[in-house]
Write a protein that holds these residues in place. Structure first.
Motif, PDB file in Angstrom:
ATOM      1  N   LEU A   4       0.824  -1.198   0.000  1.00 21.28           N
ATOM      2  CA  LEU A   4       0.000   0.000   0.000  1.00 21.28           C
ATOM      3  C   LEU A   4       0.865   1.258   0.000  1.00 21.28           C
ATOM      4  O   LEU A   4       0.608   2.208  -0.760  1.00 21.28           O
ATOM      5  N   SER A  29       2.364   1.662  -3.477  1.00 15.93           N
ATOM      6  CA  SER A  29       1.349   2.065  -4.455  1.00 15.93           C
ATOM      7  C   SER A  29       0.980   3.535  -4.299  1.00 15.93           C
ATOM      8  O   SER A  29       0.855   4.258  -5.290  1.00 15.93           O
ATOM      9  N   VAL A  30       0.806   3.979  -3.083  1.00 11.94           N
ATOM     10  CA  VAL A  30       0.479   5.390  -2.837  1.00 11.94           C
ATOM     11  C   VAL A  30       1.614   6.286  -3.307  1.00 11.94           C
ATOM     12  O   VAL A  30       1.381   7.329  -3.929  1.00 11.94           O
ATOM     13  N   CYS A  31       2.844   5.889  -3.054  1.00  4.73           N
ATOM     14  CA  CYS A  31       3.988   6.695  -3.488  1.00  4.73           C
ATOM     15  C   CYS A  31       4.082   6.757  -5.008  1.00  4.73           C
ATOM     16  O   CYS A  31       4.423   7.802  -5.563  1.00  4.73           O
TER      17      CYS A  31
END
Length: 158
Positions: free
Chosen positions: A7, A10-12
């Motif tokens: 997560l 993915s956010v980065c």
């Protein structure tokens, strides 16, 4: 813990792409065209694959790569969204006398990838990681020189 690391990564990646689409380079900062801000997404994906590539390569360095991998994912995620300058090579100029050596190097690179795939990819990834501090130092040096020249141009003479 694996889902949390996925997560974070993915956010980065999404933040990296969003910042890339919103950033513009002004004409007075044209020297920035030779650098990326942060690690580009494809390079980040390649760095993330380095532990797998190490496992598949023939190197036996007695490194417990499985315990290091989660930390590598977090480090790469932070490098993706950082403002650390990395080499771009978009506007690089090669002198005509060096083109034969460049072509020879590219040929050696392709041959080594064909015959020693994972070993060559691991070496390329490590070399890329080593260029990040070098690009940071050169970026700061170029920035200081250009700022010094800019200040000299705006001197008032009475």
């Amino acid at each position: 813990i694996g889902w949390a690391i996925t997560l974070i990564f993915s956010v980065c990646c999404v933040l990296r792409l969003a910042r890339f689409n919103l950033a513009k380079i002004s004409e007075e900062e044209e020297w920035k065209l030779n650098y990326f801000e942060g690690v580009p997404s494809p390079a980040g994906g390649g760095i993330i694959l380095l532990p797998l590539i190490y496992e598949l390569s023939g190197f036996n360095l007695n490194i417990d790569i499985k315990s290091f991998t989660p930390y590598l994912v977090v480090i790469v995620a932070l490098l993706l969204i950082s403002k650390i300058p990395t080499f771009s090579l978009k506007k690089i100029k090669i002198p005509s006398g060096l083109t034969i050596f460049l072509l020879f190097g590219i040929a050696i690179l392709f041959v080594s990838i064909i015959f020693f795939t994972f070993e060559a990819l691991l070496v390329i990834g490590i070399i890329y990681l080593l260029t990040i501090p070098i690009s940071f130092v050169l970026y700061k040096k170029t920035n200081k020189v250009l700022n010094a020249n800019k200040e000299e141009d705006h001197e008032d003479v009475l």
